[in-house]
Scaffold this motif. Structure first.
Motif, PDB file in Angstrom:
ATOM      1  N   ASP A 157       0.817  -1.214   0.000  1.00  0.00           N
ATOM      2  CA  ASP A 157       0.000   0.000   0.000  1.00  0.00           C
ATOM      3  C   ASP A 157       0.853   1.267   0.000  1.00  0.00           C
ATOM      4  O   ASP A 157       0.321   2.377   0.092  1.00  0.00           O
ATOM      5  CB  ASP A 157      -0.919   0.015   1.224  1.00  0.00           C
ATOM      6  CG  ASP A 157      -1.942  -1.107   1.191  1.00  0.00           C
ATOM      7  OD1 ASP A 157      -2.428  -1.415   0.086  1.00  0.00           O
ATOM      8  OD2 ASP A 157      -2.235  -1.674   2.258  1.00  0.00           O
ATOM      9  N   ALA A 158       2.156   1.086  -0.088  1.00  0.00           N
ATOM     10  CA  ALA A 158       3.038   2.258  -0.112  1.00  0.00           C
ATOM     11  C   ALA A 158       2.848   3.035  -1.416  1.00  0.00           C
ATOM     12  O   ALA A 158       2.478   2.473  -2.442  1.00  0.00           O
ATOM     13  CB  ALA A 158       4.494   1.826   0.033  1.00  0.00           C
ATOM     14  N   ALA A 159       3.108   4.342  -1.361  1.00  0.00           N
ATOM     15  CA  ALA A 159       2.917   5.175  -2.546  1.00  0.00           C
ATOM     16  C   ALA A 159       4.006   6.230  -2.675  1.00  0.00           C
ATOM     17  O   ALA A 159       3.770   7.315  -3.192  1.00  0.00           O
ATOM     18  CB  ALA A 159       1.541   5.828  -2.509  1.00  0.00           C
ATOM     19  N   GLY A 160       5.200   5.934  -2.169  1.00  0.00           N
ATOM     20  CA  GLY A 160       6.309   6.851  -2.343  1.00  0.00           C
ATOM     21  C   GLY A 160       6.609   7.691  -1.123  1.00  0.00           C
ATOM     22  O   GLY A 160       5.873   7.674  -0.130  1.00  0.00           O
ATOM     23  N   PRO A 161       7.689   8.448  -1.180  1.00  0.00           N
ATOM     24  CA  PRO A 161       8.145   9.202  -0.007  1.00  0.00           C
ATOM     25  C   PRO A 161       7.199  10.298   0.446  1.00  0.00           C
ATOM     26  O   PRO A 161       7.025  10.516   1.641  1.00  0.00           O
ATOM     27  CB  PRO A 161       9.492   9.775  -0.453  1.00  0.00           C
ATOM     28  CG  PRO A 161       9.470   9.727  -1.944  1.00  0.00           C
ATOM     29  CD  PRO A 161       8.632   8.557  -2.308  1.00  0.00           C
ATOM     30  N   THR A 162       6.564  11.009  -0.493  1.00  0.00           N
ATOM     31  CA  THR A 162       5.678  12.095  -0.071  1.00  0.00           C
ATOM     32  C   THR A 162       4.422  11.537   0.601  1.00  0.00           C
ATOM     33  O   THR A 162       3.909  12.128   1.552  1.00  0.00           O
ATOM     34  CB  THR A 162       5.272  12.981  -1.261  1.00  0.00           C
ATOM     35  OG1 THR A 162       4.668  12.163  -2.274  1.00  0.00           O
ATOM     36  CG2 THR A 162       6.475  13.674  -1.840  1.00  0.00           C
ATOM     37  N   TYR A 163       3.951  10.409   0.114  1.00  0.00           N
ATOM     38  CA  TYR A 163       2.782   9.789   0.734  1.00  0.00           C
ATOM     39  C   TYR A 163       3.115   9.366   2.157  1.00  0.00           C
ATOM     40  O   TYR A 163       2.340   9.592   3.094  1.00  0.00           O
ATOM     41  CB  TYR A 163       2.343   8.584  -0.100  1.00  0.00           C
ATOM     42  CG  TYR A 163       1.165   7.823   0.480  1.00  0.00           C
ATOM     43  CD1 TYR A 163      -0.123   8.335   0.379  1.00  0.00           C
ATOM     44  CD2 TYR A 163       1.342   6.593   1.107  1.00  0.00           C
ATOM     45  CE1 TYR A 163      -1.208   7.645   0.907  1.00  0.00           C
ATOM     46  CE2 TYR A 163       0.268   5.895   1.628  1.00  0.00           C
ATOM     47  CZ  TYR A 163      -0.999   6.428   1.532  1.00  0.00           C
ATOM     48  OH  TYR A 163      -2.070   5.741   2.054  1.00  0.00           O
ATOM     49  N   ALA A 164       4.291   8.761   2.353  1.00  0.00           N
ATOM     50  CA  ALA A 164       4.708   8.319   3.685  1.00  0.00           C
ATOM     51  C   ALA A 164       4.891   9.511   4.617  1.00  0.00           C
ATOM     52  O   ALA A 164       4.410   9.516   5.762  1.00  0.00           O
ATOM     53  CB  ALA A 164       6.001   7.513   3.591  1.00  0.00           C
ATOM     54  N   ARG A 165       5.583  10.544   4.142  1.00  0.00           N
ATOM     55  CA  ARG A 165       5.787  11.723   4.989  1.00  0.00           C
ATOM     56  C   ARG A 165       4.465  12.433   5.260  1.00  0.00           C
ATOM     57  O   ARG A 165       4.273  13.043   6.320  1.00  0.00           O
ATOM     58  CB  ARG A 165       6.780  12.684   4.334  1.00  0.00           C
ATOM     59  CG  ARG A 165       8.197  12.148   4.246  1.00  0.00           C
ATOM     60  CD  ARG A 165       9.166  13.215   3.766  1.00  0.00           C
ATOM     61  NE  ARG A 165       9.998  12.764   2.678  1.00  0.00           N
ATOM     62  CZ  ARG A 165      11.087  12.012   2.802  1.00  0.00           C
ATOM     63  NH1 ARG A 165      11.457  11.614   3.993  1.00  0.00           N
ATOM     64  NH2 ARG A 165      11.788  11.654   1.743  1.00  0.00           N
ATOM     65  N   GLY A 166       3.552  12.368   4.303  1.00  0.00           N
ATOM     66  CA  GLY A 166       2.233  12.967   4.507  1.00  0.00           C
ATOM     67  C   GLY A 166       1.459  12.281   5.620  1.00  0.00           C
ATOM     68  O   GLY A 166       0.786  12.941   6.426  1.00  0.00           O
ATOM     69  N   LEU A 167       1.549  10.948   5.697  1.00  0.00           N
ATOM     70  CA  LEU A 167       0.890  10.219   6.780  1.00  0.00           C
ATOM     71  C   LEU A 167       1.508  10.588   8.127  1.00  0.00           C
ATOM     72  O   LEU A 167       0.801  10.736   9.139  1.00  0.00           O
ATOM     73  CB  LEU A 167       0.990   8.713   6.546  1.00  0.00           C
ATOM     74  CG  LEU A 167       0.209   8.156   5.351  1.00  0.00           C
ATOM     75  CD1 LEU A 167       0.404   6.637   5.249  1.00  0.00           C
ATOM     76  CD2 LEU A 167      -1.276   8.480   5.466  1.00  0.00           C
ATOM     77  N   LEU A 168       2.822  10.730   8.161  1.00  0.00           N
ATOM     78  CA  LEU A 168       3.473  11.148   9.401  1.00  0.00           C
ATOM     79  C   LEU A 168       3.046  12.571   9.784  1.00  0.00           C
ATOM     80  O   LEU A 168       2.888  12.874  10.976  1.00  0.00           O
ATOM     81  CB  LEU A 168       4.995  11.084   9.241  1.00  0.00           C
ATOM     82  CG  LEU A 168       5.605   9.677   9.268  1.00  0.00           C
ATOM     83  CD1 LEU A 168       7.078   9.732   8.873  1.00  0.00           C
ATOM     84  CD2 LEU A 168       5.462   9.047  10.646  1.00  0.00           C
TER      85      LEU A 168
END
Length: 603
Positions: free
Chosen positions: A130-141
């Motif tokens: 379900d990962a979608a790249g660095p911006t998606y991950a940082r956005g969740l954080l």
């Protein structure tokens, strides 16, 4: 030259304009420097990274104040294949405790503690598919950070740091980072760079690399599918953090938490790698934040260990397709006026004003001039020069609500809720915001069809307003307006006898009466039989008879301009006068009509 940031190379004291530092009124009861009473919140996205547990171990065991650190990990693992970061960290700490005999926090935590600092680590786990790249991950954080803020687990005056999950640290790195941030002498400072490799660990204590304190310095970009931070320059023997041309690196970002809360990473950009960093840099800068190159290396990156692992580079096969990536680049292009964005002016403006859009303290035009990057034509420079050397700080007007004010946006539409815009905002529109909230529809005003001439006239008016805002910002930064206000307040105090050496008594509530010039003239006219104030207000309840043209000044010095900042009694008096004039005009017109009618009848 550290002084260049304030002076721009000028020796004229009136040209000196320095960044804002924390005021006591915004400190929330904390010190103006240091981190006593503050926490340090770390954000770490981790994609199938076996080095994540070691990073947790390094940051806690090498910290000076490990109990004041909170870590949020966005763990993107395949559960059946990848070891959980926190559990593996606990195993490492247990081994370390056995090796050292326990009892020493810096070597494994208190004796008997099964997993030191476990309750200070928060894991946000999603499946790697379900990962979608660095911006998606940082956005969740970023969403986790905001949730912690709403639960009072994080304050805007805490420190926030974003980094990767494969890092190492110098001893007492936490205190060193806070001290380095303080050295920037800018409440809006964001320390950021592409950090050095772990083979430089320990060099700070031995005179730096090659006998010099060399640090990576970001100041250049290239254009690919987007605008991408390009390599690094090298800065040597800096005495303090260096102001950059708004080029930010995601590998290390250190600031007060109000920066993270105001400028969260856009989660609507799946699959984006190029473009992530300068987009956020532009948003930081337009919100008033300034990017600085750290002048010492305290956080280091394990480039070989992370880049040689094919698992950690596999996020490009997540839950997004070409259409999502296309929309992501459309968003990024629209925000920065890069070709390929929204062509409709009003729609583009609405996106720029939204939750993940630009700030309202500085304009995009100012950013282009300051950074030297020609975003609108996809050129790396506007004048053939880079901006890697000395730079002068660009003044702006702080939000009147203070540095800790976090703007609010609609949870569904992400449209701003703090409307109308106040006059210091670059989004301020006198045709909408100047007449009061709810009286004119912003949507109707912005969607009105306009021809080329009208559009040019509107843009010219907006630019003139922005120039006025910039001039006021420069005056405020230079201190001239503050001096004028202080002189005016001193004159009023001297006139009233309430200044130094004057009478100390005050009327109840710390206020005193002062009659304005207009009020004095009105009183004199009333005494002569002229009815200045409307008859309907004479003897009306709550008005105490005929208004005397008086208003109240607080003993606190006033520092705001404009009708909207006047005391409520003054606003009521002005409204009463306007209504009285209207009533008098209507009444006099009726009398004249009656006289004409009587004349006709008698004739």
């Amino acid at each position: 030259d550290p002084e260049f940031e304030c002076t721009g190379g000028s020796t004229d004291p009136t040209d000196r304009r320095c960044p804002y530092q924390l005021r006591s009124s915004d400190a929330m009861g904390l010190g103006l420097t240091g981190w006593e009473g503050r926490l340090l919140h770390m954000n770490m996205p981790s994609y199938r990274d076996p080095l994540c547990p070691r990073t947790l171990k390094n940051l806690f065991t090498k910290a000076k104040r490990p109990f004041d650190i909170r870590v949020r990990v966005l763990q993107q693992n395949v559960p059946s294949e990848d070891a959980p970061c926190l559990e593996e960290y606990c195993k490492m700490m247990a081994d370390l405790r056995r090796e050292t005999g326990g009892g020493d926090t810096s070597k494994g935590g208190p004796a008997g503690d099964e997993c030191p600092h476990r309750d200070q680590v928060f894991i946000h786990a999603i499946n790697a598919k379900d990962a979608a790249g660095p911006t998606y991950a940082r956005g969740l954080l970023g969403q986790d950070i905001h949730e912690a803020y709403e639960k009072n687990q994080l304050g805007p005056q805490d420190f926030c740091m974003s980094t990767d999950s494969h890092m190492d640290f110098e001893p007492h790195w936490d205190q060193a980072m806070v001290d380095m941030w303080d050295a920037a002498e800018n409440e809006y400072a964001v320390l950021s760079t592409y950090v050095a490799n772990i083979d430089q660990l320990g060099l700070n204590a031995n005179g730096g690399l090659n006998g010099k304190f060399e640090v990576p310095h970001l100041c250049m970009v290239i254009f690919t599918s987007q605008v991408r931070t390009h390599a690094t320059k090298c800065a040597r023997n800096l005495s303090r953090p260096k102001l950059t041309n708004a080029v930010w690196g995601a590998g290390l970002s250190f600031s007060k938490c109000h920066a993270e809360l105001k400028v969260p990473v856009d989660p609507h950009t799946p699959g984006v790698f190029d473009g992530e960093e300068f987009n956020r840099a532009a948003r930081f800068w337009t919100y008033g934040y300034d990017i600085y190159t750290p002048h010492r290396v305290y956080v280091l990156h394990d480039y070989p260990g992370s880049q040689h692992n094919p698992k950690t580079m596999g996020w490009g096969h997540g839950k997004f397709g070409p259409s999502e990536v296309k929309n992501a680049y459309y968003r990024l292009n629209t925000m920065l006026d890069i070709p390929g964005g929204e062509k409709n002016y009003d729609k583009g403006l609405a996106l720029k004003r939204s939750k993940y859009g630009l700030g309202d303290r500085r304009s995009l035009d100012q950013l282009i001039q300051f950074s030297g990057i020609d975003l609108r034509h996809k050129k790396v420079t506007i004048d053939g020069k880079n901006r890697c050397g000395n730079l002068q700080w660009v003044p702006f007007i702080e939000n009147p609500k203070g540095v800790n004010f976090i703007p609010k946006f609609d949870g569904a539409t992400e449209e701003p809720l703090d409307l109308p815009y106040e006059k210091t905002s670059v989004w301020y529109d006198p045709h909408v915001d100047g007449v009061g909230a709810g009286m004119v529809s912003r949507q109707q005003t912005e969607s009105k069809e306009e021809g080329p001439a009208e559009a040019e006239s509107r843009r010219a008016a907006e630019e003139a307003a922005h120039d006025a805002h910039r001039k006021e910002a420069e005056e405020l930064a230079g201190g001239s307006l503050h001096r004028e206000h202080e002189a005016l307040a001193a004159a009023l105090e001297a006139e009233d006898g309430s200044g130094p050496g004057g009478r100390e008594s005050r009327e109840e509530g710390g206020h005193h009466d002062r009659i304005s010039n207009a009020g004095a003239a009105a009183l004199e006219a009333e005494e002569g039989g002229v009815q200045v104030f409307p008859p309907l207000l004479r003897g009306a309840p709550g008005f105490g008879g005929i208004p005397k043209g008086r208003f109240f000044f607080s003993s606190v010095k006033m520092s705001k301009h404009g009708v909207e900042h006047l005391p409520v009694p003054v606003k009521l008096a002005v409204l009463a006068m306007v209504l009285g004039i209207c009533f008098a005009v209507i009444a006099s017109g009726g009398v004249k009509r009656k006289r004409r009618a009587n004349t006709k009848k008698s004739g």
